[in-house]
Design an enzyme around this catalytic site. Structure first.
Site, mmCIF file in Angstrom:
data_model
loop_
_atom_site.group_PDB
_atom_site.id
_atom_site.type_symbol
_atom_site.label_atom_id
_atom_site.label_comp_id
_atom_site.label_asym_id
_atom_site.label_seq_id
_atom_site.Cartn_x
_atom_site.Cartn_y
_atom_site.Cartn_z
ATOM 1 N N TYR A 164 13.120 -13.254 4.245
ATOM 2 C CA TYR A 164 14.055 -12.367 4.978
ATOM 3 C C TYR A 164 15.568 -12.211 4.551
ATOM 4 O O TYR A 164 16.334 -11.547 4.788
ATOM 5 C CB TYR A 164 14.370 -12.487 6.599
ATOM 6 C CG TYR A 164 14.600 -13.966 6.962
ATOM 7 C CD1 TYR A 164 16.057 -14.441 6.859
ATOM 8 C CD2 TYR A 164 13.467 -14.841 7.643
ATOM 9 C CE1 TYR A 164 16.171 -15.652 7.010
ATOM 10 C CE2 TYR A 164 13.750 -16.065 7.925
ATOM 11 C CZ TYR A 164 14.999 -16.755 7.763
ATOM 12 O OH TYR A 164 15.522 -17.917 8.189
ATOM 13 N N LYS A 165 15.605 -13.088 3.421
ATOM 14 C CA LYS A 165 17.169 -13.107 2.846
ATOM 15 C C LYS A 165 17.115 -12.612 1.547
ATOM 16 O O LYS A 165 16.652 -11.267 1.668
ATOM 17 C CB LYS A 165 17.389 -14.639 2.407
ATOM 18 C CG LYS A 165 17.707 -15.539 3.702
ATOM 19 C CD LYS A 165 17.787 -16.890 3.518
ATOM 20 C CE LYS A 165 18.234 -17.753 5.014
ATOM 21 N NZ LYS A 165 18.114 -19.146 4.608
ATOM 22 N N ASP B 91 13.144 -26.575 -1.062
ATOM 23 C CA ASP B 91 13.305 -25.553 -0.370
ATOM 24 C C ASP B 91 13.879 -24.310 -1.284
ATOM 25 O O ASP B 91 14.809 -24.573 -1.764
ATOM 26 C CB ASP B 91 14.262 -25.789 0.955
ATOM 27 C CG ASP B 91 14.473 -24.700 1.751
ATOM 28 O OD1 ASP B 91 14.857 -23.517 1.300
ATOM 29 O OD2 ASP B 91 14.908 -25.067 3.012
ATOM 30 N N ARG C 250 31.536 -16.634 3.313
ATOM 31 C CA ARG C 250 30.374 -16.888 2.165
ATOM 32 C C ARG C 250 30.122 -15.449 1.842
ATOM 33 O O ARG C 250 29.930 -14.586 2.613
ATOM 34 C CB ARG C 250 29.243 -17.523 2.922
ATOM 35 C CG ARG C 250 28.053 -17.861 2.121
ATOM 36 C CD ARG C 250 27.042 -18.587 2.761
ATOM 37 N NE ARG C 250 26.245 -17.916 3.816
ATOM 38 C CZ ARG C 250 24.908 -18.184 4.195
ATOM 39 N NH1 ARG C 250 24.517 -19.338 3.667
ATOM 40 N NH2 ARG C 250 24.289 -17.441 5.033
ATOM 41 N N PHE D 270 21.525 -27.487 5.019
ATOM 42 C CA PHE D 270 21.292 -26.640 6.131
ATOM 43 C C PHE D 270 20.797 -27.406 7.102
ATOM 44 O O PHE D 270 19.527 -27.994 6.930
ATOM 45 C CB PHE D 270 20.380 -25.319 5.677
ATOM 46 C CG PHE D 270 20.372 -24.470 6.754
ATOM 47 C CD1 PHE D 270 21.577 -23.790 7.306
ATOM 48 C CD2 PHE D 270 19.262 -24.171 7.499
ATOM 49 C CE1 PHE D 270 21.551 -22.904 8.398
ATOM 50 C CE2 PHE D 270 19.191 -23.165 8.651
ATOM 51 C CZ PHE D 270 20.360 -22.545 9.024
HETATM 52 C C1 LIG Z 1 17.531 -19.861 5.675
HETATM 53 C C2 LIG Z 1 17.239 -21.184 5.611
HETATM 54 C C3 LIG Z 1 16.275 -21.834 6.370
HETATM 55 C C4 LIG Z 1 15.584 -20.978 7.629
HETATM 56 O O1 LIG Z 1 14.657 -21.564 8.487
HETATM 57 P P1 LIG Z 1 14.022 -20.930 9.401
HETATM 58 O O2 LIG Z 1 12.662 -21.576 9.813
HETATM 59 O O3 LIG Z 1 13.629 -19.475 8.810
HETATM 60 O O4 LIG Z 1 14.751 -20.677 10.409
HETATM 61 C C5 LIG Z 1 15.770 -22.993 6.419
HETATM 62 N N1 LIG Z 1 16.492 -23.692 5.176
HETATM 63 C C6 LIG Z 1 17.143 -23.626 4.633
HETATM 64 C C7 LIG Z 1 17.944 -24.318 3.540
HETATM 65 C C8 LIG Z 1 17.832 -22.091 4.574
HETATM 66 O O5 LIG Z 1 18.758 -21.571 3.947
#
Ligand SMILES: *Cc1c(COP(=O)(O)O)cnc(C)c1O
Length: 413
Positions: free
Chosen positions: A223-224, A198, A372, A127
């Protein structure tokens, strides 16, 4: 192989030990929500909690709430709860800031532990925000720091004694592929590399055991899968052995050893508190507790078992009912290698997802071609999987996705 029917899916729901949890969420009866991996739905109790925090704690108790209602301790209270979901000890996790900001803090802290090394190793295809944070951290430091990217298949070969920090996402956001946290962490640490994971697509989706794997640092969002609410704060894990040595650079009074002494100079707090910077979004922290408490009331192994069953069922039904329609599975077929999501690529993926959303099957689209689907076991039923595939089949066969209204690109996809 026995052909599956809607009735057999109903039977699976009857036999499901987690079936009772669905009542704890606000979800429309006809809505099939397969996007809890992006924004978890509203826990029914969260609205009452929000009202209580606003009307009583803020409205009546006012500033007394920092003590009376534990506002000041919330990052730690919540962090200790999250710790139980990711295999950490009390005092090793704080809930604070965003994933990106926490990653920024942790990468600096980790680099500080390896002053002779200059490379942050990350994986291709992750990501992008994680790459951006890594590149931002490298740019801020003088001395020739750089981010290198390795093919996820060749990670172990890319490890060397030049690498300071290895930073990976445990479950891939697009394909759902799981990295072997234990094996990779051990291989990297054998070369003196600090390891950062992560957990954005892991916590609440599958059991995680950071300390069993001797992980150095981790970050993740709430939040996920954890249903903390839009923009709810993220969390940061630092193994206890690093406390007091690995310092994050965004110094602020919340990370000071004694904030209310109001000393002129920064003195880093010895524990996890140093990972904090300043005043936290109390409303969001408080409301997020409802979703996280739900996971503490269940067994992550049971969640994982159902997650695998839902994902396997989805793959099987899509391949039975949508064969020859141009969908290509990009998630691992082996459920042991896959998180709680299933993704298919299709040349017309965007329009197909818009048509699905119009048919009340909410998944998401990831450019350039990925459909997805996240499967959150606490509220997704086996019949939802069946109904989602039937609606997908209709859309593909009727080609209704060709309608002009499904081609319009919105800002957020
Ligand atoms: C959802 C997600 C993020 C989210 O980052 P924010 O700082 O909350 O915008 C970061 N890294 C990964 C791999 C994600 O899936």
């Amino acid at each position: 192989m026995k052909r599956i029917s809607r009735a057999s899916c109903e039977q699976l729901d009857c036999d499901d030990p987690l079936v009772g949890f669905r009542r704890n969420f606000k979800l429309g009866e006809n809505l099939i929500y397969l996007d809890g991996n992006s924004l978890g739905p509203l826990p029914a109790a969260a609205a009452a909690r929000a009202l209580q925090v606003v009307e009583e704690e803020w409205g009546v108790d006012l500033i007394r709430s920092w003590n009376k209602n534990n506002w000041f301790q919330l990052p730690h209270i919540m962090g200790d709860k999250i710790a139980r979901l990711i295999g950490a000890e009390p005092g090793e996790v704080v809930m604070t800031d965003s994933t990106g900001i926490n990653l920024h803090k942790v990468l600096h802290a980790a680099l500080g532990l390896r002053p002779d090394r200059r490379i942050i190793l990350m994986e291709d295809g992750n990501f992008p925000t994680n790459n951006y944070v890594g590149q931002g951290v490298a740019a801020l430091r003088s001395g020739g720091y750089q981010v290198q990217f390795a093919d996820p298949e060749d990670l172990l070969d890319a490890l060397s004694e030049d690498v300071a920090v290895l930073c990976l996402t445990h479950v891939h956001y697009r394909t759902g592929r799981i990295h072997d946290m234990d094996k990779i962490t051990a291989a990297a640490q054998a070369l003196g590399i600090i390891v950062v994971w992560d957990l954005c697509h892991s916590a609440g989706a599958l059991p995680v055991n950071l300390n069993d794997c001797q992980v150095d640092f981790a970050v993740g969002c709430t939040y996920k899968y954890l249903n903390g609410g839009p923009g709810s704060p993220a969390y940061l894990f630092a193994a206890r052995r690093h406390h007091g040595h690995a310092l994050q650079p965004l110094a602020g009074w919340w990370g000071h050893d004694n904030p209310f002494a109001l000393e002129r100079d920064y003195r880093a707090a010895p524990g996890i508190k140093q990972m904090l910077t300043g005043t936290q979004p109390v409303l969001s922290l408080a409301v997020a507790e409802t979703g996280i408490d739900m996971f503490l009331a269940t067994d992550m192994n049971a969640v994982r078992r159902k997650s695998i069953a839902l994902c396997d069922l989805f793959v099987r039904l899509v391949e039975q009912h949508c064969a020859g329609q141009g969908l290509q599975l990009i998630s691992p077929r082996d459920s042991n290698m896959r998180g709680s999501q299933v993704s298919f690529d299709h040349d017309n993926g965007y329009a197909i997802m818009q048509a699905l959303i119009d048919a009340e099957v909410i998944g998401d689209f990831r450019a350039p071609a990925t459909l997805r689907f996240g499967f959150a076991p606490l509220y997704t039923r086996y019949v939802d999987v069946w109904d989602a595939v039937m609606r997908l089949q209709d859309i593909l066969q009727s080609e209704c996705w060709r309608e002009a209204r499904f081609q319009i690109r919105e800002t957020v996809t």
